[in-house]
Enzyme design. Structure first.
Site, PDB file in Angstrom:
ATOM      1  N   HIS A 100       0.232   1.724   1.606  1.00  0.00           N
ATOM      2  CA  HIS A 100       0.206   2.007   3.053  1.00  0.00           C
ATOM      3  C   HIS A 100       0.176   3.520   3.325  1.00  0.00           C
ATOM      4  CE1 HIS A 100       4.353   3.434   2.961  1.00  0.00           C
ATOM      5  NE2 HIS A 100       4.580   2.449   2.100  1.00  0.00           N
ATOM      6  N   ARG A 149       4.052  -1.667   7.868  1.00  0.00           N
ATOM      7  CA  ARG A 149       3.307  -0.473   7.427  1.00  0.00           C
ATOM      8  C   ARG A 149       2.096  -0.850   6.563  1.00  0.00           C
ATOM      9  NH1 ARG A 149       8.406  -0.606   4.955  1.00  0.00           N
ATOM     10  NH2 ARG A 149       8.657  -0.026   2.746  1.00  0.00           N
ATOM     11  N   GLU A 203       7.707  -3.861  -0.599  1.00  0.00           N
ATOM     12  CA  GLU A 203       8.282  -2.776  -1.392  1.00  0.00           C
ATOM     13  C   GLU A 203       9.512  -3.299  -2.135  1.00  0.00           C
ATOM     14  OE1 GLU A 203       8.288  -0.460  -3.316  1.00  0.00           O
ATOM     15  OE2 GLU A 203       7.755   1.237  -2.055  1.00  0.00           O
ATOM     16  N   HIS A 273       2.679  -1.538  -1.346  1.00  0.00           N
ATOM     17  CA  HIS A 273       3.662  -0.439  -1.387  1.00  0.00           C
ATOM     18  C   HIS A 273       3.681   0.262  -2.747  1.00  0.00           C
ATOM     19  CE1 HIS A 273       5.346  -2.021   2.374  1.00  0.00           C
ATOM     20  NE2 HIS A 273       4.835  -3.149   1.887  1.00  0.00           N
TER      21      HIS A 273
HETATM   22  O1  LIG Z   1      10.685   2.736  -0.284  1.00  0.00           O
HETATM   23  C1  LIG Z   1      10.484   3.942  -0.308  1.00  0.00           C
HETATM   24  O2  LIG Z   1      11.356   4.764  -0.027  1.00  0.00           O
HETATM   25  C2  LIG Z   1       9.132   4.484  -0.698  1.00  0.00           C
HETATM   26  O3  LIG Z   1       8.149   3.782  -0.054  1.00  0.00           O
HETATM   27  C3  LIG Z   1       8.900   4.421  -2.169  1.00  0.00           C
HETATM   28  O4  LIG Z   1       9.893   5.127  -2.701  1.00  0.00           O
HETATM   29  P1  LIG Z   1       9.869   5.810  -4.137  1.00  0.00           P
HETATM   30  O5  LIG Z   1       8.808   6.864  -4.134  1.00  0.00           O
HETATM   31  O6  LIG Z   1      11.245   6.367  -4.214  1.00  0.00           O
HETATM   32  O7  LIG Z   1       9.652   4.734  -5.127  1.00  0.00           O
END
Ligand SMILES: O=C(O)[C@H](O)COP(=O)(O)O
Length: 345
Positions: A100, A149, A203, A273
């Site tokens: 996203h 998102r 995610e 994600h």
């Molecule tokens: O969920 C989150 O904070 C981000 O989308 C992905 O996080 P990361 O880069 O810490 O894996």
């Protein structure tokens, strides 16, 4: 789509139909039934309705047409899509993966995980730019996570597609939702692209880090620990999912639902994600748990894979519709682009 393909699809509906596709008792009172399932508008005649369970009821499929319009895509009508059900090894399809665009919590540098946050203005622009990049690559079906998102990104990207089909979210959450979202014009159906939403593509659940500032977390727990939580394969953040745990649902969903579509020659876009896609890429590229720690995905950058002979060939990110390189990857992509060019003349 070939008749064989339709019947195999329907068999799939029967096999998996117990929970998701169960028809109402009222409908079972009739000897025939029309329904939409897994993107197919299906007419069936029951040969035996002794069983009250849809999955066990014997039926004869009278007619099954794709309600996922683009499965029988006019632009592909002479291509492999209609002839590919016999495990034809020449089948080739495109898979676009896109993380996203920037979300409002990406902007604030907060751990987001399962929290459902919308895109920023920049994220919207990234999604539109991603759409331009893939605007000449075929898309027959779209999968997104259940989070806004990813859904916004998919929808915004498709506003740029040269095929001008309309992405439509499939609502399978209840029989009523399915019934109330039916489309009654075959022509309109043909101008649509089904969008399947799945929580399994969400995610990773970031546990007690959700809502915390990433920099402040580093100050509190140390750089190494936070890096381990964010990038290692098997160390979960406190009360959250490790990449391995996320992969157990995301990759399983990919194998069960998306890969069969690719095997059938359908071109797929997946909007999801950072971590659900990292786990899917790990599977596609056969990365080790060490290699995946170095895999970073930028927001809003589409990645193209060609599925052929049961293998996923990484093709990087298309730069733009005017760039010729990407379309030279395969003859089918070049032909598709040529047909789009002819359509606008
Ligand atoms: O969920 C989150 O904070 C981000 O989308 C992905 O996080 P990361 O880069 O810490 O894996």
């Amino acid at each position: 789509m070939a008749a064989g393909a339709l019947h195999r699809s329907i068999r799939t509906i029967q096999l998996h139909g117990g929970s998701n596709d169960s028809a109402s008792t009222k409908e079972f009172g009739n000897s025939s039934l029309k329904f939409i399932s897994k993107g197919f508008a299906v007419d069936v005649k029951f040969l035996s309705n002794r069983s009250r369970s849809f999955s066990h009821c014997k039926m004869h499929v009278i007619r099954a047409i794709s309600s996922h319009a683009s499965v029988v895509d006019p632009i592909w009508s002479t291509s492999h899509v209609t002839t590919n059900f016999n495990q034809n090894t020449s089948i080739e399809s495109s898979l676009i993966l896109i993380r996203h665009g920037e979300s409002m919590w990406n902007e604030k540098n907060l751990f987001t995980g399962s929290v459902d946050v919308p895109l920023t203005k920049r994220g919207i622009e990234e999604a539109i730019e991603a759409g331009e990049r893939i605007s000449s690559i075929p898309v027959n079906m779209i999968y997104t996570s259940a989070l806004i998102r990813a859904q916004m990104t998919a929808m915004l990207a498709m506003t740029q597609h040269r095929q001008k089909k309309i992405p439509i979210i499939m609502h399978d959450e209840s029989i009523q939702a399915k019934e109330w979202s039916q489309i009654f014009s075959e022509e309109t159906i043909q101008q649509s692209i089904p969008v399947i939403t799945a929580w399994q593509l969400n995610e990773r659940m970031y546990g007690k880090l959700q809502g915390l500032n990433k920099e402040e977390t580093v100050v509190k727990y140390g750089k190494e620990k936070v890096h381990e939580w964010r990038r290692s394969f098997d160390s979960p953040p406190p009360n959250g999912e490790s990449l391995e745990m996320c992969s157990q649902r995301a990759v399983a969903y990919f194998k069960e639902n998306i890969e069969p579509q690719l095997q059938n020659g359908r071109n797929i876009m997946v909007a999801a994600h950072g971590n659900s896609l990292r786990s899917i890429i790990m599977y596609l590229e056969k990365l080790t748990s060490l290699e995946v720690t170095n895999l970073e995905l930028s927001t809003g950058v589409p990645l193209l894979y060609i599925y052929k002979h049961g293998e996923f060939l990484k093709r990087g990110s298309p730069v733009g519709p005017t760039e010729y390189g990407v379309y030279a990857y395969t003859r089918n992509l070049a032909l598709y682009r040529q047909k789009l060019d002819e359509m606008v003349q």
